[in-house]
Structure formats: C-alpha cells, structure tokens
Design a protein around this motif. Sequence first.
Motif, PDB file in Angstrom:
ATOM      1  N   ASP A 136      36.874  28.538  32.939  1.00 27.76           N
ATOM      2  CA  ASP A 136      35.776  29.505  33.055  1.00 27.76           C
ATOM      3  C   ASP A 136      36.222  30.898  32.621  1.00 27.76           C
ATOM      4  OD1 ASP A 136      34.105  27.570  34.017  1.00 27.76           O
ATOM      5  OD2 ASP A 136      34.083  28.266  36.083  1.00 27.76           O
ATOM      6  N   PHE A 137      37.390  31.318  33.098  1.00 27.54           N
ATOM      7  CA  PHE A 137      37.872  32.665  32.810  1.00 27.54           C
ATOM      8  C   PHE A 137      38.257  32.831  31.342  1.00 27.54           C
ATOM      9  CE2 PHE A 137      37.950  32.978  37.346  1.00 27.54           C
ATOM     10  CZ  PHE A 137      37.878  34.333  37.632  1.00 27.54           C
ATOM     11  N   ALA A 138      38.615  31.720  30.677  1.00 25.51           N
ATOM     12  CA  ALA A 138      38.959  31.798  29.251  1.00 25.51           C
ATOM     13  C   ALA A 138      37.771  32.277  28.424  1.00 25.51           C
ATOM     14  CB  ALA A 138      39.436  30.437  28.749  1.00 25.51           C
ATOM     15  N   MET A 139      36.570  32.087  28.952  1.00 28.38           N
ATOM     16  CA  MET A 139      35.372  32.498  28.233  1.00 28.38           C
ATOM     17  C   MET A 139      35.251  34.012  28.101  1.00 28.38           C
ATOM     18  SD  MET A 139      32.727  29.812  30.021  1.00 28.38           S
ATOM     19  CE  MET A 139      32.983  28.034  29.896  1.00 28.38           C
ATOM     20  N   CYS A 140      36.052  34.757  28.846  1.00 30.84           N
ATOM     21  CA  CYS A 140      35.977  36.214  28.769  1.00 30.84           C
ATOM     22  C   CYS A 140      36.701  36.756  27.539  1.00 30.84           C
ATOM     23  CB  CYS A 140      36.502  36.858  30.040  1.00 30.84           C
ATOM     24  SG  CYS A 140      38.290  36.898  30.173  1.00 30.84           S
ATOM     25  N   TYR A 141      37.533  35.943  26.892  1.00 35.20           N
ATOM     26  CA  TYR A 141      38.252  36.435  25.716  1.00 35.20           C
ATOM     27  C   TYR A 141      38.101  35.548  24.487  1.00 35.20           C
ATOM     28  CZ  TYR A 141      41.867  33.061  27.242  1.00 35.20           C
ATOM     29  OH  TYR A 141      42.537  31.923  27.633  1.00 35.20           O
ATOM     30  N   PHE A 199      22.692  28.059  37.338  1.00 30.31           N
ATOM     31  CA  PHE A 199      22.906  28.154  38.781  1.00 30.31           C
ATOM     32  C   PHE A 199      24.335  28.634  39.060  1.00 30.31           C
ATOM     33  CE2 PHE A 199      19.507  24.925  38.419  1.00 30.31           C
ATOM     34  CZ  PHE A 199      18.537  25.555  39.185  1.00 30.31           C
ATOM     35  N   ASP A 200      24.457  29.939  39.305  1.00 29.90           N
ATOM     36  CA  ASP A 200      25.727  30.587  39.648  1.00 29.90           C
ATOM     37  C   ASP A 200      26.829  30.288  38.634  1.00 29.90           C
ATOM     38  OD1 ASP A 200      26.916  32.441  41.358  1.00 29.90           O
ATOM     39  OD2 ASP A 200      28.004  30.880  42.446  1.00 29.90           O
ATOM     40  N   GLY A 201      26.446  30.316  37.354  1.00 29.71           N
ATOM     41  CA  GLY A 201      27.422  30.149  36.282  1.00 29.71           C
ATOM     42  C   GLY A 201      27.738  31.474  35.622  1.00 29.71           C
ATOM     43  N   PRO A 202      28.876  31.554  34.898  1.00 26.25           N
ATOM     44  CA  PRO A 202      29.251  32.795  34.218  1.00 26.25           C
ATOM     45  C   PRO A 202      28.218  33.226  33.185  1.00 26.25           C
ATOM     46  CG  PRO A 202      31.089  31.248  34.276  1.00 26.25           C
ATOM     47  CD  PRO A 202      29.882  30.494  34.718  1.00 26.25           C
ATOM     48  N   GLY A 203      28.223  34.512  32.884  1.00 27.65           N
ATOM     49  CA  GLY A 203      27.351  35.037  31.843  1.00 27.65           C
ATOM     50  C   GLY A 203      28.007  34.923  30.482  1.00 27.65           C
ATOM     51  N   LEU A 204      27.890  35.970  29.667  1.00 30.47           N
ATOM     52  CA  LEU A 204      28.400  35.973  28.297  1.00 30.47           C
ATOM     53  C   LEU A 204      29.173  37.255  28.029  1.00 30.47           C
ATOM     54  CD1 LEU A 204      25.029  34.930  26.651  1.00 30.47           C
ATOM     55  CD2 LEU A 204      27.008  33.423  26.840  1.00 30.47           C
TER      56      LEU A 204
END
Length: 353
Positions: A136-141, A199-204
């Motif tokens: 999930d956190f990998a999606m931030c970069y 439902f309580d998932g990360p944004g973009l």
Amino acid sequence: MENIIDYVKHNGNYTYYEKEFNEIDASILSLISYINFNNIVSPKKNKKTLESALTEFLNSYDLKKFKKEGFTRKELLTLCKLIKTKSRYKDILLYNYVYKISSDEQFSALTMKLPTNDIIITYEGTDQNLSGWEEDFAMCYKFPVAAEKDAIRYLNKSISLLDKNIYILGHSKGGHLAIVASMYCNPIIKLKIKKIYNFDGPGLRMKEIKSSKYKTIYKKIEHIVPNYSVIGLLLRHGEIKSIKSNRHDLFAHSIFTWEIKNDNFILEGLSRLSRNLDESIIIWLDEHSDTEREKIVNDIFYYLKKQNIYNTTELTKLKNILLLIKNRADIDVETRNLLSNFVKFNFDYYLNN
C-alpha cells in the motif's frame, strides 16, 4: 449499535427491486473478495451462485487456517454463513475469479452479477500482514504498481458489450484499485460505471488526482472511511465520507466495526487523531520527492521489522509502541512527525482501554 451482520439479518429477504442496491450492500460484497475461491469459482465466465460457492468454500477449506489469515476472518465466516441463506444475496452469480501473489504483488478480483443484471467488480484488499501494508505504501512513490496494472486489465477483460450498470468496489487496497481501474479502463466501459466505492482505501498521488483521467470519474467515487481512519487517509483524496466505528485504533479499518442505523452508516466527523494524521501525511508528501518517499518507506518498514513487528496486531501492543517512540531519533523530521502521529493514534487507544 448495529453493524453489517445486523443489516443482513434485517434486510436479507428484500429483493433489489424492493430495496435498491446501496453502499452497505457494496461494503458486504467487497468483503467477499477476501474469500479464497480457487478451484471453486471459475477464472472464466462460467457462473456459480454465491450460495453454491460459499457452501463449497465452507465445506472444503481449512476454516481454522482461514481464521488466522486476517484479524476479522472470524466475523467474515459468520457473514458468509448468513448471506448464503438470504434471498438478497444467495442468487448473485460469481465468475472471473483471479488470485495471484508474488514477492512484490498481492492481487485478487471477482466479478458478480446481481439478479437485476447489474455487474459488480470487487478487488481484494490487504490483511493484517505488514507485507501487504508495505505494498500500500509503495503507491506513494510509484505508479502504476503491479496490482494497479492487473486491476486495469481485469476490468477491461471482465465487462462484455451487453453489460450495463457497473459498480466497481473494494476495501482497503481494493478500494484504491477500484479507482485506478475505473480511471484507465476502456472509455466504453467507463461510461457504464454507475458508482465506485472505495472503503477505507488509499487515495492517489497528486499527479493522478490532477489528471484528466481522474476528472472523468471523480463524481462517481464514494470514498468512505471510519472516523478513526489510517489507511483511507493515505495519499491525496477528494471528498471523503466519514462514518462511525466502534473501534478507535487501527481495527476501525474493519467494516465489521462500522455502525449502522436505519439501514445507513452513521455519519461521524474524523477524530482529532485522524485529522492530525491526515495533515501529517499531506505535509510529508509535499516535503518529499518520489525518490525520497521510496527510501523513507523502505526505511520505515525495515525499522518496524527490526522491532519484530510483522503485523498490525503487534502495532497496538504497548511494548511495541514504546519501542517505536524510543528508536525514532534516526529518522528525518517530517517522517518522524508522521510516525509520531501514527504512534499517538495507537497509544491513545491503549490509554483509553
């Protein structure tokens, strides 16, 4: 206060013509994607009723093992046993089941067809294991990650020319994948999408939020988070709908903790802890490039594993919270502030319970 189990008990015998498909139904079906339907539901368009698929799963799968695979698996089994007996759900058709896992990807998706002929595409989220949250956190970069590419391909392959009203949904990472797949799918399919439930998932990332692709779908998005949200506040997000959870820690992420009254989720503003965390996330994103975010994310998860923290349950234990506080000095200021707010989020729950 009631939850989704109570909702099914009260409404399970209503048809979708008597009571329209709604966000609570969508949240329930998003949880079905967590079921292992390998060798039960076809990876192609051979359809099987939800009643038949769940009966086969409950009779063939090691349920003791299943309960250990996630922190709400016991509640999920209760839900499965209930909905397979209810006319509102038991005749839903399941097909196009896909599941894949590798060292850098966890991806699963399922297609459903309601008795109204509306189509549901649901993407699986993450469980309590830290490896899934690291993805999930990998999606931030990085964009797109492997699961995002698969989500787009899956949606394009699963919708036929005759399919009409389509709902795309998912919980946790699955909700994020629902948005990404809807952004980049075939334009004809995009026109058929009626609603996207995150439902309580990360944004973009900001780049994707500002893109023309996002502008074509953002009005269809329902981004629903509990008032004690963490995962649903990751990255940038448009308008969110905050609802009441009976948990005030990481476990508010579970849909089973979300409270219902009069067949609706109860609206409740974000808690102070979640607001602080949200602000910290935005500052952190603004202060770091993608390359810096990648290094920091890798450092954080290395740091957590160094403390022998491998699942979210361990993050709520007092001894681990104290270790996080003690050993945070070697992290840069913005990351330390973000981590501090995360620690406060869990420490506050410990103090009050």
